[in-house]
Design an enzyme around this catalytic site. Sequence first.
Site, PDB file in Angstrom:
ATOM      1  N   THR A  61     -27.554   6.710 -29.546  1.00 43.35           N
ATOM      2  CA  THR A  61     -27.255   5.959 -28.290  1.00 43.35           C
ATOM      3  C   THR A  61     -28.243   6.677 -27.050  1.00 43.35           C
ATOM      4  OG1 THR A  61     -25.585   4.625 -26.851  1.00 43.35           O
ATOM      5  CG2 THR A  61     -25.035   7.150 -27.517  1.00 43.35           C
ATOM      6  N   LYS A  65     -32.762   7.218 -28.002  1.00 42.31           N
ATOM      7  CA  LYS A  65     -33.331   6.181 -29.169  1.00 42.31           C
ATOM      8  C   LYS A  65     -34.609   6.241 -29.497  1.00 42.31           C
ATOM      9  CE  LYS A  65     -29.693   2.423 -28.975  1.00 42.31           C
ATOM     10  NZ  LYS A  65     -29.687   0.755 -28.824  1.00 42.31           N
ATOM     11  N   ASP A 101     -29.747  -2.660 -34.760  1.00 41.33           N
ATOM     12  CA  ASP A 101     -29.531  -3.719 -33.714  1.00 41.33           C
ATOM     13  C   ASP A 101     -29.782  -5.011 -34.150  1.00 41.33           C
ATOM     14  OD1 ASP A 101     -28.209  -1.957 -31.975  1.00 41.33           O
ATOM     15  OD2 ASP A 101     -29.999  -1.464 -30.836  1.00 41.33           O
ATOM     16  N   ALA A 130     -34.003  -2.934 -26.222  1.00 46.56           N
ATOM     17  CA  ALA A 130     -33.122  -3.927 -27.083  1.00 46.56           C
ATOM     18  C   ALA A 130     -33.917  -5.153 -27.108  1.00 46.56           C
ATOM     19  CB  ALA A 130     -31.729  -4.150 -26.407  1.00 46.56           C
ATOM     20  N   LEU A 214     -26.680  -9.407 -24.426  1.00 43.47           N
ATOM     21  CA  LEU A 214     -26.509  -8.450 -25.223  1.00 43.47           C
ATOM     22  C   LEU A 214     -25.671  -7.463 -24.559  1.00 43.47           C
ATOM     23  CD1 LEU A 214     -28.894  -9.464 -26.870  1.00 43.47           C
ATOM     24  CD2 LEU A 214     -30.035  -7.357 -26.528  1.00 43.47           C
ATOM     25  N   TYR A 216     -22.090  -6.339 -22.709  1.00 43.50           N
ATOM     26  CA  TYR A 216     -20.578  -6.853 -22.803  1.00 43.50           C
ATOM     27  C   TYR A 216     -19.661  -6.075 -21.783  1.00 43.50           C
ATOM     28  CZ  TYR A 216     -20.892  -2.548 -25.457  1.00 43.50           C
ATOM     29  OH  TYR A 216     -21.110  -1.337 -25.978  1.00 43.50           O
ATOM     30  N   GLN A 245     -23.929  -4.513 -35.927  1.00 42.70           N
ATOM     31  CA  GLN A 245     -24.798  -3.356 -35.981  1.00 42.70           C
ATOM     32  C   GLN A 245     -24.299  -2.095 -36.428  1.00 42.70           C
ATOM     33  OE1 GLN A 245     -25.516  -0.268 -34.178  1.00 42.70           O
ATOM     34  NE2 GLN A 245     -23.764  -0.748 -32.945  1.00 42.70           N
TER      35      GLN A 245
HETATM   36  N1  LIG Z   1     -24.565  -5.112 -27.946  1.00 43.92           N
HETATM   37  C1  LIG Z   1     -25.224  -4.121 -28.237  1.00 43.92           C
HETATM   38  O1  LIG Z   1     -25.007  -3.735 -29.372  1.00 43.92           O
HETATM   39  C2  LIG Z   1     -26.348  -3.632 -27.699  1.00 43.92           C
HETATM   40  C3  LIG Z   1     -27.340  -2.835 -28.196  1.00 43.92           C
HETATM   41  C4  LIG Z   1     -28.499  -2.473 -27.407  1.00 43.92           C
HETATM   42  C5  LIG Z   1     -28.543  -2.792 -26.139  1.00 43.92           C
HETATM   43  N2  LIG Z   1     -27.593  -3.653 -25.764  1.00 43.92           N
HETATM   44  C6  LIG Z   1     -27.649  -3.958 -23.850  1.00 43.92           C
HETATM   45  O2  LIG Z   1     -28.914  -4.518 -23.739  1.00 43.92           O
HETATM   46  C7  LIG Z   1     -29.024  -4.090 -22.476  1.00 43.92           C
HETATM   47  C8  LIG Z   1     -30.517  -3.669 -22.334  1.00 43.92           C
HETATM   48  O3  LIG Z   1     -30.894  -2.517 -23.011  1.00 43.92           O
HETATM   49  P1  LIG Z   1     -32.160  -1.935 -23.407  1.00 43.92           P
HETATM   50  O4  LIG Z   1     -32.037  -0.592 -24.268  1.00 43.92           O
HETATM   51  O5  LIG Z   1     -33.208  -2.880 -23.689  1.00 43.92           O
HETATM   52  O6  LIG Z   1     -32.570  -1.255 -21.617  1.00 43.92           O
HETATM   53  P2  LIG Z   1     -34.010  -1.082 -21.331  1.00 43.92           P
HETATM   54  O7  LIG Z   1     -35.077  -0.666 -22.224  1.00 43.92           O
HETATM   55  O8  LIG Z   1     -33.908  -0.043 -20.232  1.00 43.92           O
HETATM   56  O9  LIG Z   1     -34.487  -2.566 -20.722  1.00 43.92           O
HETATM   57  C9  LIG Z   1     -33.943  -3.024 -19.540  1.00 43.92           C
HETATM   58  C10 LIG Z   1     -34.486  -4.420 -19.115  1.00 43.92           C
HETATM   59  O10 LIG Z   1     -33.891  -4.808 -17.999  1.00 43.92           O
HETATM   60  C11 LIG Z   1     -34.937  -5.222 -17.123  1.00 43.92           C
HETATM   61  N3  LIG Z   1     -34.380  -4.994 -15.592  1.00 43.92           N
HETATM   62  C12 LIG Z   1     -34.072  -3.531 -15.405  1.00 43.92           C
HETATM   63  N4  LIG Z   1     -34.047  -3.342 -14.208  1.00 43.92           N
HETATM   64  C13 LIG Z   1     -34.224  -4.692 -13.690  1.00 43.92           C
HETATM   65  C14 LIG Z   1     -34.268  -5.259 -12.362  1.00 43.92           C
HETATM   66  N5  LIG Z   1     -33.969  -4.414 -11.110  1.00 43.92           N
HETATM   67  N6  LIG Z   1     -34.668  -6.451 -12.251  1.00 43.92           N
HETATM   68  C15 LIG Z   1     -34.875  -7.204 -13.310  1.00 43.92           C
HETATM   69  N7  LIG Z   1     -34.890  -6.942 -14.464  1.00 43.92           N
HETATM   70  C16 LIG Z   1     -34.563  -5.586 -14.561  1.00 43.92           C
HETATM   71  C17 LIG Z   1     -35.997  -4.703 -17.671  1.00 43.92           C
HETATM   72  O11 LIG Z   1     -36.807  -5.622 -17.358  1.00 43.92           O
HETATM   73  P3  LIG Z   1     -38.476  -5.864 -17.208  1.00 43.92           P
HETATM   74  O12 LIG Z   1     -38.799  -6.435 -18.703  1.00 43.92           O
HETATM   75  O13 LIG Z   1     -38.987  -7.082 -16.324  1.00 43.92           O
HETATM   76  O14 LIG Z   1     -39.108  -4.637 -17.099  1.00 43.92           O
HETATM   77  C18 LIG Z   1     -35.966  -4.487 -19.212  1.00 43.92           C
HETATM   78  O15 LIG Z   1     -36.366  -5.640 -19.710  1.00 43.92           O
HETATM   79  C19 LIG Z   1     -28.377  -3.326 -21.948  1.00 43.92           C
HETATM   80  O16 LIG Z   1     -27.434  -3.802 -21.164  1.00 43.92           O
HETATM   81  C20 LIG Z   1     -27.667  -2.735 -23.072  1.00 43.92           C
HETATM   82  O17 LIG Z   1     -26.480  -2.161 -22.865  1.00 43.92           O
HETATM   83  C21 LIG Z   1     -26.539  -4.022 -26.243  1.00 43.92           C
END
Ligand SMILES: NC(=O)c1ccc[n+]([C@@H]2O[C@H](COP(=O)([O-])OP(=O)(O)OC[C@H]3O[C@@H](n4cnc5c(N)ncnc54)[C@H](OP(=O)(O)O)[C@@H]3O)[C@@H](O)[C@H]2O)c1
Length: 270
Positions: A61, A65, A101, A130, A214, A216, A245
């Site tokens: 995590t 990653k 995932d 993600a 995604l 929760y 996952q």
């Molecule tokens: N349920 C599950 O098993 C699972 C698994 C993995 C992740 N997740 C969840 O998925 C979410 C995303 O995770 P990640 O790993 O992809 O994170 P990440 O790589 O940091 O991506 C974050 C995303 O959020 C957007 N973002 C961040 N700050 C922002 C702001 N101020 N205004 C608008 N958009 C903003 C970014 O947008 P831009 O594209 O516009 O830059 C980016 O696309 C998290 O909440 C995580 O907990 C859940």
Amino acid sequence: MDRYAVIGSPVSHSKSPFIHGRFAEATGQSMSYEALEIAPEALAERLAQLHAEGYRGFNVTLPHKLAVARLCGQVSERAQLAGAVNTLLRTEGGWQGDNSDGEGFVTDLRRNCGIGLAGKRVLVIGAGGAARGILQPLLGEKPAELVLSSRNPWKPEEIAEQFKPQGRITPRTHASLKGDLYDVIVNATSTGHQGFMPKLPGPLLAPGGACYDLSYGKAHEPFAAWARAQGAARIADGLGMLVEQAAVSFALWRGVRPETATVLAELRAA
Ligand SMILES: NC(=O)c1ccc[n+]([C@@H]2O[C@H](COP(=O)([O-])OP(=O)(O)OC[C@H]3O[C@@H](n4cnc5c(N)ncnc54)[C@H](OP(=O)(O)O)[C@@H]3O)[C@@H](O)[C@H]2O)c1
């Protein structure tokens, strides 16, 4: 007893020890599963140590990653496409990286949420790690259209180009979505953790459409409120994806796919 763990920093909040503990009980596997806090600067050294200690596999995590992929002897095709590794499997000389995932995401949509993707216009909001992880299996479900939207055009354009061999992804910015309607909207941003939704233009959900997050727990609340305002017929959070996952990782390690409904119900009740 075979040893497994989730590695991250921070990691004490992780639900993985509970989930894998329940899977192990239900399938009668002789294994232990713990949470191991590892600082980013210690990752390479600790992984070598844990290999020497005989650990069989890990869930990975934040924040490891991406970094962990560079420490793997082999990385599966889906993890390479996702640009991230969330599962490690022991090999004789080191670690093999995979990413469960995407498979967890489509399994949850299909099995637990009853949200179909075939022939649907699908919008994914946010182009982070993600989002990358769910795109290949999402394309595999044969949506009529898959749109990836971000605050700026560069990330979606780069990803659409990279995924061309897997299928067509239309890159957009949030602002340029104005006037479009989608059957399924997937929130892959992390802004729910800060208590807000990215600014999106006007109505985006077609009548009878579904919204999937995604995130929760508390982080799901801003998107859930937005989805309700859009009149969503179905709103789902990412807890089911978390459990599914985990089941994919468990099956990679143990060769047996655990039943997930009971664990998911227990997490929802907790
Ligand atoms: N349920 C599950 O098993 C699972 C698994 C993995 C992740 N997740 C969840 O998925 C979410 C995303 O995770 P990640 O790993 O992809 O994170 P990440 O790589 O940091 O991506 C974050 C995303 O959020 C957007 N973002 C961040 N700050 C922002 C702001 N101020 N205004 C608008 N958009 C903003 C970014 O947008 P831009 O594209 O516009 O830059 C980016 O696309 C998290 O909440 C995580 O907990 C859940």
